[in-house]
Scaffold this active site. Structure first.
Site, short mmCIF file in Angstrom:
data_model
loop_
_atom_site.label_atom_id
_atom_site.label_comp_id
_atom_site.label_asym_id
_atom_site.label_seq_id
_atom_site.Cartn_x
_atom_site.Cartn_y
_atom_site.Cartn_z
N CYS A 103 6.66 20.46 -0.52
CA CYS A 103 6.17 21.73 -1.04
C CYS A 103 5.56 22.64 0.11
O CYS A 103 4.70 22.05 0.76
CB CYS A 103 5.30 21.86 -2.30
SG CYS A 103 4.94 23.12 -3.02
N GLU A 139 11.42 12.46 -6.44
CA GLU A 139 10.89 11.25 -7.38
C GLU A 139 10.98 12.25 -8.77
O GLU A 139 10.86 13.49 -8.85
CB GLU A 139 9.54 10.93 -7.20
CG GLU A 139 9.41 9.81 -6.16
CD GLU A 139 7.93 9.65 -5.77
OE1 GLU A 139 7.65 8.54 -5.39
OE2 GLU A 139 6.89 10.38 -5.77
N CYS A 151 1.09 13.27 -12.87
CA CYS A 151 0.99 14.70 -12.30
C CYS A 151 0.35 14.76 -10.83
O CYS A 151 -0.97 14.37 -10.56
CB CYS A 151 0.16 15.82 -13.04
SG CYS A 151 0.76 15.92 -14.75
N CYS A 176 -1.63 23.22 -2.30
CA CYS A 176 -2.88 23.02 -3.26
C CYS A 176 -3.48 21.69 -2.81
O CYS A 176 -3.22 20.86 -2.80
CB CYS A 176 -2.37 22.99 -4.67
SG CYS A 176 -0.87 24.32 -4.95
N CYS A 200 -3.30 18.43 -4.71
CA CYS A 200 -2.16 17.95 -4.94
C CYS A 200 -1.47 16.92 -4.00
O CYS A 200 -1.50 17.49 -2.67
CB CYS A 200 -1.09 18.94 -5.18
SG CYS A 200 0.40 18.60 -5.53
N CYS A 220 10.45 14.62 -15.96
CA CYS A 220 9.83 15.81 -14.97
C CYS A 220 10.65 15.58 -13.71
O CYS A 220 10.90 14.51 -13.09
CB CYS A 220 8.46 15.13 -14.72
SG CYS A 220 7.56 15.95 -13.54
N1 SAH Z 1 4.58 23.34 -7.86
C1 SAH Z 1 4.46 23.62 -9.23
C2 SAH Z 1 5.19 22.54 -10.26
C3 SAH Z 1 4.67 21.14 -9.69
S1 SAH Z 1 2.97 20.42 -10.04
C4 SAH Z 1 3.24 24.10 -10.04
O1 SAH Z 1 2.23 24.01 -8.93
O2 SAH Z 1 2.97 24.44 -10.81
C5 SAH Z 1 2.91 20.04 -11.89
C6 SAH Z 1 1.50 20.27 -12.16
O3 SAH Z 1 0.51 19.21 -11.62
C7 SAH Z 1 0.67 21.48 -11.62
O4 SAH Z 1 0.14 22.11 -12.60
C8 SAH Z 1 -0.25 20.93 -10.66
O5 SAH Z 1 -1.15 21.98 -10.22
C9 SAH Z 1 -0.68 19.68 -11.19
N2 SAH Z 1 -1.25 18.77 -10.37
C10 SAH Z 1 -0.98 18.71 -9.08
N3 SAH Z 1 -1.63 17.56 -8.44
C11 SAH Z 1 -2.27 17.12 -9.57
C12 SAH Z 1 -3.18 15.93 -9.49
N4 SAH Z 1 -3.52 15.18 -8.65
N5 SAH Z 1 -3.72 15.76 -10.53
C13 SAH Z 1 -3.51 16.62 -11.83
N6 SAH Z 1 -2.66 17.39 -11.74
C14 SAH Z 1 -2.00 17.90 -10.83
FE1 SF4 Z 2 3.19 22.59 -4.45
FE2 SF4 Z 2 1.57 20.68 -5.50
FE3 SF4 Z 2 0.81 23.16 -5.30
FE4 SF4 Z 2 2.83 22.47 -7.07
S1 SF4 Z 2 0.67 21.87 -7.17
S2 SF4 Z 2 2.49 24.42 -5.71
S3 SF4 Z 2 3.78 21.06 -5.99
S4 SF4 Z 2 1.34 21.89 -3.63
#
Ligand code: SAH
Ligand code: SF4
Length: 393
Positions: A137, A117, A370, A141, A144, A130
């Site tokens: 991934c 996406e 995000c 996290c 996420c 973006c």
């Molecule tokens: N993997 C990379 C980039 C993608 S995520 C990283 O983790 O940095 C882009 C941003 O969105 C990151 O800061 C991530 O922590 C945040 N993010 C992920 N899930 C989210 C959510 N459910 N609500 C708000 N931010 C989120």
């Molecule tokens: Fe991967 Fe989501 Fe963690 Fe970014 S925030 S490193 S996309 S699991």
């Protein structure tokens, strides 16, 4: 309390560029050097190779041409040769959704039938794209959505550049021959904040960004590209040296105990190790400041004490703190902090001398915000209980 058992190391591969016997090689995503080599291998005389690279580069990345027949400054038989060996191809758009607020989300299909996406966010004086670096991934996290996707594969450089090209196609942003030069840019910024951990696909991300930054093509300055990482320490200095773009760090917590739960890669490179590496980044990349991303999770990381610890931790690092109200997704084990809490948190940071913008969620109605990205075909979703247990709840 359960601790996440998810992998925190890279265990994926990129689908090789080499295609099945007889398949054409895609020129998109090749660096200038790689393109030169490919042209020579296809029979371009070495002496002409540099010039041909320049010509083809301009057609593909400045004019957005996909068909060799349109490359009118090349001889006809040379165009035919190119057409026989190469293609100029970008991912296929499966669906496009447009949010009430103008945000666009594209679902793209890439080799192997996988999907990624891409989100375009128009703002008053800029437009941010973006893009994704991986399908899924390997990191997990706990807040996420992407992290719940089981299937993971690295994107090729071509698939990463292709995301930018698809957006320019859809926005009709390629220049028109003969038309007066238009300096307004619809895609003025690129953020590597979609699916995937860009620093676990370093070489492809670097090559793709080289193509996107090249002054004779898409020509985005390195200061208009932001790479977001969860903190893959050994790759951070390399990012400064080999890409030189702006850096964003998914920080999200102020103690190792909480960060271990939210961003499990913290168990490998903890807060102190990460911050020590970040102190060198602005000098190495010659950029101004680092963005610390901080997702606001109700009663998890949003107290006044957290805000105070945060400013203390990053003292000495030129920084801005981007507060991201948590975006919910089906089965998410967290809630968004209350608005007053987010503002109080922002205020403490602001008074300590840091910019503390709160990221307005965009495109929520189309699940484009995000952390909400996850392609529709990927249905092997973890259960709510599994997510909660991995999050230590
Ligand atoms: N993997 C990379 C980039 C993608 S995520 C990283 O983790 O940095 C882009 C941003 O969105 C990151 O800061 C991530 O922590 C945040 N993010 C992920 N899930 C989210 C959510 N459910 N609500 C708000 N931010 C989120
Ligand atoms: Fe991967 Fe989501 Fe963690 Fe970014 S925030 S490193 S996309 S699991």
């Amino acid at each position: 309390m359960n601790t996440p058992s998810a992998p925190i190391t890279q265990d994926v591969h990129t689908i090789p560029r080499k295609l099945p016997e007889g398949g054409k090689v895609n020129l998109v995503g090749l660096t200038r050097e790689q393109l030169r080599d490919a042209l020579i291998e296809a029979g371009t005389p070495e002496k002409q190779a540099k010039m041909r690279v320049g010509q083809i580069w301009q057609w593909v990345y400045h004019w957005g041409v996909r068909d060799f027949a349109q490359m009118t400054n090349l001889a006809k038989d040379y165009r035919a040769l190119l057409d026989e060996k190469f293609e100029i191809s970008v991912p296929e758009v499966v669906t496009k959704q447009v949010s009430m607020d103008g945000t666009r989300k594209y679902l793209l299909r890439i080799a192997g039938g996988h999907e990624v996406e891409v989100v375009y966010i128009p703002e008053e004086n800029r437009g941010t794209l973006c893009i994704s670096s991986q399908v899924g991934c390997t990191l997990t996290c706990s807040f996420c959505h992407t992290g719940t996707q089981k299937l993971v594969r690295n994107l090729t450089a071509g698939e990463i550049v292709g995301q930018v090209m698809v957006a320019r196609d859809d926005l009709d942003e390629w220049p028109q021959p003969g038309a007066p030069k238009d300096e307004t840019r619809l895609v003025s910024n690129v953020v590597l904040m979609g699916m995937g951990e860009p620093l676990y696909n370093f070489d492809n991300v670097r090559d793709a960004m080289k193509v996107v930054m090249d002054g004779e093509g898409i020509s985005l300055s390195r200061r208009r590209i932001t790479l977001s990482t969860s903190g893959i320490v050994p790759e951070i200095a390399k990012t400064a040296e080999e890409i030189g773009c702006l850096l964003a760090i998914s920080f999200h917590a102020t103690t190792d105990e909480v960060r271990d739960r939210l961003v499990p890669v913290n168990k490998k490179w903890n807060i102190e190790t990460l911050l020590n590496t970040l102190r060198d980044y602005p000098r190495l990349s010659n950029s101004e400041r680092i963005t610390f991303e901080y997702v606001m999770l109700k009663d998890v990381n949003d107290s006044d004490a957290d805000a105070k610890r945060l400013v203390k931790l990053i003292r000495g690092i030129p920084a801005k703190i981007n507060l991201i109200p948590f975006n919910e997704w089906p089965g998410a084990p967290y809630q968004r902090s209350d608005w007053e809490r987010i503002e109080a948190f922002a205020d403490i940071i602001y008074k300590a001398g840091y910019a503390s913008p709160i990221r307005t969620p965009r495109g929520e109605d189309i699940m484009a915000a995000c952390g909400q990205l996850k392609s529709a075909t990927e249905r092997a979703r973890k259960s709510k209980a599994q997510i909660a247990s991995e999050a230590g709840l």
